[in-house]
Design a protein around this motif. Structure first.
Motif, short mmCIF file in Angstrom:
data_model
loop_
_atom_site.label_atom_id
_atom_site.label_comp_id
_atom_site.label_asym_id
_atom_site.label_seq_id
_atom_site.Cartn_x
_atom_site.Cartn_y
_atom_site.Cartn_z
N PRO A 150 29.62 21.51 21.05
CA PRO A 150 29.97 20.61 22.16
C PRO A 150 29.08 19.37 22.24
O PRO A 150 29.50 18.34 22.78
CB PRO A 150 29.77 21.50 23.40
CG PRO A 150 29.98 22.89 22.90
CD PRO A 150 29.42 22.90 21.52
N GLY A 153 29.85 15.35 21.10
CA GLY A 153 30.37 14.27 21.91
C GLY A 153 29.35 13.20 22.23
O GLY A 153 29.70 12.04 22.49
N ALA A 199 31.22 18.13 25.62
CA ALA A 199 32.60 18.47 25.28
C ALA A 199 33.57 17.43 25.85
O ALA A 199 34.56 17.06 25.21
CB ALA A 199 32.95 19.86 25.79
N GLY A 200 33.27 16.95 27.06
CA GLY A 200 34.11 15.92 27.66
C GLY A 200 34.06 14.61 26.91
O GLY A 200 35.08 13.95 26.68
N ARG A 202 33.50 14.23 23.84
CA ARG A 202 34.19 14.35 22.54
C ARG A 202 35.69 14.10 22.69
O ARG A 202 36.35 13.71 21.73
CB ARG A 202 33.94 15.74 21.96
CG ARG A 202 34.55 15.92 20.58
CD ARG A 202 33.68 16.72 19.66
NE ARG A 202 34.06 16.55 18.28
CZ ARG A 202 33.74 17.38 17.31
NH1 ARG A 202 33.03 18.46 17.59
NH2 ARG A 202 34.10 17.15 16.07
N GLN A 203 36.22 14.33 23.86
CA GLN A 203 37.65 14.10 24.06
C GLN A 203 37.98 12.64 24.30
O GLN A 203 39.15 12.24 24.22
CB GLN A 203 38.14 14.93 25.26
CG GLN A 203 37.90 16.43 25.14
CD GLN A 203 38.44 17.01 23.86
OE1 GLN A 203 39.58 16.76 23.48
NE2 GLN A 203 37.60 17.79 23.17
N TYR A 204 36.96 11.84 24.59
CA TYR A 204 37.20 10.43 24.88
C TYR A 204 37.37 9.65 23.59
O TYR A 204 36.58 9.79 22.64
CB TYR A 204 36.04 9.84 25.69
CG TYR A 204 36.29 8.42 26.14
CD1 TYR A 204 37.06 8.15 27.25
CD2 TYR A 204 35.76 7.35 25.42
CE1 TYR A 204 37.30 6.84 27.67
CE2 TYR A 204 35.99 6.05 25.82
CZ TYR A 204 36.76 5.80 26.94
OH TYR A 204 37.00 4.50 27.32
N ALA A 205 38.39 8.81 23.52
CA ALA A 205 38.67 8.02 22.32
C ALA A 205 37.99 6.66 22.45
O ALA A 205 38.49 5.77 23.16
CB ALA A 205 40.17 7.86 22.13
N TRP A 206 36.88 6.49 21.76
CA TRP A 206 36.16 5.21 21.79
C TRP A 206 36.84 4.16 20.92
O TRP A 206 36.66 2.97 21.13
CB TRP A 206 34.73 5.40 21.33
CG TRP A 206 33.91 6.32 22.19
CD1 TRP A 206 33.65 7.64 21.98
CD2 TRP A 206 33.26 5.99 23.43
NE1 TRP A 206 32.87 8.16 22.99
CE2 TRP A 206 32.61 7.16 23.89
CE3 TRP A 206 33.15 4.82 24.18
CZ2 TRP A 206 31.88 7.20 25.07
CZ3 TRP A 206 32.41 4.85 25.36
CH2 TRP A 206 31.79 6.03 25.79
N LYS A 444 37.19 11.82 14.34
CA LYS A 444 36.56 12.79 15.22
C LYS A 444 35.52 13.64 14.50
O LYS A 444 35.00 14.60 15.06
CB LYS A 444 37.62 13.69 15.85
CG LYS A 444 38.58 12.96 16.77
CD LYS A 444 39.58 13.92 17.39
CE LYS A 444 40.54 13.19 18.35
NZ LYS A 444 41.52 14.13 18.96
N GLU A 446 36.05 15.49 11.83
CA GLU A 446 36.63 16.72 11.30
C GLU A 446 37.06 16.52 9.85
O GLU A 446 37.69 15.51 9.51
CB GLU A 446 37.85 17.14 12.14
CG GLU A 446 37.52 17.36 13.60
CD GLU A 446 38.76 17.36 14.49
OE1 GLU A 446 38.69 17.94 15.59
OE2 GLU A 446 39.79 16.79 14.09
#
Length: 512
Positions: A150, A153, A199-200, A202-206, A444, A446
């Motif tokens: 996590p 992010g 974790a939050g 990581r969900q944001y698209a910069w 991301k 991955e």
């Protein structure tokens, strides 16, 4: 205990990925250090050095393969060389523990303040220092263990050293819980909060997709390092990569670092023109790894680019962050290079800011092997490109030859480093290597495509470029250095205020 914790730290990185162990090992080091009230500062420094030595000796033990298999050094001498390097790198952990304990005693800080505000801040600064002192060796910085945790992010905001700082705060929270069990609820809440925020984030698209996807072919020749520079096998290597390149068109074809075993001046006269002709006829673009020869004793580890946009003048990128001993010779160490039989002991580089290579409506920014360790330099290149005068890279490309290290943990560790660069910049990273790990990493961080290490093959994929800037691109390591400094300032103020209160209580007691 500190030495054992350091040795086990290797399990937190790729290929093992047991990232909680990185936090627990650091928590043990912090706990042992905070309990050392009767120790001299030198003894505390020894604790930090022991942890750092164990971590580096085990973590970069793959250097033994380089020294024994490919440079004919006896095992005993290779172990001494590895121990000396690990001893030097461990000095930074020693300084961190020494300085943290010194500040605790100097500022008369409580255990909790020292653990939460001093140790993590100085730990982050010490890792940053290890990343640039004497050209830097940031391999196995704490944050790399968290590419899949996590905490990943935080990379786009604070970079790898910022991720390491957050993990150190979590480690400190564990240590505080052991020292002061009554506050376990608050420490547990802090740990959960840091994990949830990470974790939050990581969900944001910069960054956002830009242009069309491009087809990519990444070549992995799997040329044995013992044969690569053997003159009897040179023609075989040249033919191998020529055939792999022209086998099929693609928007971008990339070879590994120094895929061609001869400098540019020694190549057959028709070799490069024939590859250029293929790219023109097939509407492909090619990034070719080789050593360019610009004059007497002027050799560069380069990537040459061919394609429609570069019909008259090839694109060129020169590796600018050179490896000590392998690519430049520190003063007084010529004897070592001769003993190690390194084919290119001293290379040069150009001073110009590296530009991105155009591939249709995408722009690819190469870096070569060791350069992928230096996220600050890559983010700086992107930041300077965003001034409007130059095209901003939308895709990153690493060209490497890790055959020197066999089928060791160096291969997945290097891939994990590239994953961190994607997380920091919000851009896909392509890896073209000689023996592994040839892979495609999305924005991301991955790994979405990879071919087996120690095998010959081509990795084909569709890759989407990204535009935009992350906070790390904008500010680089300045953000984490500012936060670490602020943490130390707050710790100082806490100790200062506490000392004033103590004096007031003492005065009241005397008056009474």
């Amino acid at each position: 205990m500190a030495l054992l914790a350091g040795c086990l730290n290797v399990l937190s990185f790729a290929p093992f990925h047991f990232w909680p162990l990185e936090c627990l090992g650091l928590a043990l080091l912090f706990f042992v250090a905070i309990q050392s009230k009767e120790y001299t500062l030198l003894r505390v420094a020894l604790l930090g050095w022991s942890y750092g030595f164990g971590a580096m000796f085990c973590g970069i033990s793959w250097l033994i393969i380089l020294m024994t298999r490919y440079n004919d050094l006896p095992l005993w001498l290779s172990l001494i060389g590895l121990a000396l390097l690990a001893s030097y790198l461990a000095i930074f952990a020693a300084i961190a523990m020494l300085l943290g304990t010194y500040l605790q005693r100097r500022w008369k800080l409580s255990a909790a303040i020292t653990l939460l505000m001093v140790f993590p801040a100085i730990w982050a600064i010490s890792e940053w220092l290890r990343g640039w002192v004497l050209t830097g060796f940031p391999w196995l910085a704490s944050g790399y263990a968290h590419t899949a945790s996590p905490l990943a992010g935080y990379a786009a905001v604070l970079g790898v050293y910022g991720v390491g700082w957050i993990s150190a705060v979590i480690a400190a929270s564990v240590a505080v819980t052991v020292v002061q069990p009554k506050v376990w609820k608050q420490m547990f809440a802090l740990i959960v909060l840091l994990l949830v925020i990470g974790a939050g984030l990581r969900q944001y698209a910069w960054t956002q997709p830009t242009g069309q996807t491009i087809s990519v072919r990444l070549l992995q020749g799997n040329v044995d390092q013992n044969l690569k520079f053997d003159m009897e096998h040179v023609n075989e290597s040249l033919r191998l990569y020529h055939d792999m390149i022209v086998a099929e068109p693609a928007d971008l074809i990339a070879t590994p670092e120094t895929a061609l075993p001869l400098p540019s001046s020694q190549l057959p006269i028709e070799y490069l023109p024939s590859l250029n002709a293929f790219t023109q006829a097939s509407h492909s673009r090619l990034l070719l790894g080789l050593v360019t020869h610009d004059g007497p004793k002027q050799y560069s580890n380069s990537a040459l680019g061919f394609g429609h946009e570069y019909q008259t003048q090839a694109f060129r990128y020169d590796k600018h962050h050179l490896v000590p001993f392998g690519e430049f010779i520190p003063f007084g160490f010529r004897w070592f290079i001769n003993m190690m039989k390194i084919p290119f002991g001293e290379l040069s580089t150009r001073a110009e800011l590296p530009q991105a290579m155009q591939v249709k409506d995408q722009y690819v920014l190469p870096n070569i092997c060791y350069e992928s360790l230096f996220g600050e330099e890559i983010s700086q290149q992107l930041r300077m490109q965003s001034d409007g005068k130059n095209a901003v890279a939308s895709i990153l490309l690493n060209m490497s030859n890790l055959a020197w290290y066999g089928d060791s943990i160096a291969i997945p560790q290097h891939l994990q480093i590239s994953q961190m660069r994607s997380l920091e910049t919000g851009r896909p990273m392509l890896q073209a290597t000689n023996t592994g790990a040839t892979a495609v990493i999305n924005a991301k961080g991955e790994v979405i495509a990879q071919i087996a290490s120690q095998s010959r093959g081509t990795l084909s994929a569709q890759v989407q470029g990204m535009r935009g800037v992350t906070p790390y691109i904008l500010y680089g390591n300045a953000s984490i250095l500012a936060l670490a400094s602020l943490s130390l300032l707050l710790a100082f103020l806490s100790g200062f205020i506490a000392s004033i209160r103590t004096k007031k209580l003492t005065n009241k007691s005397l008056v009474s």
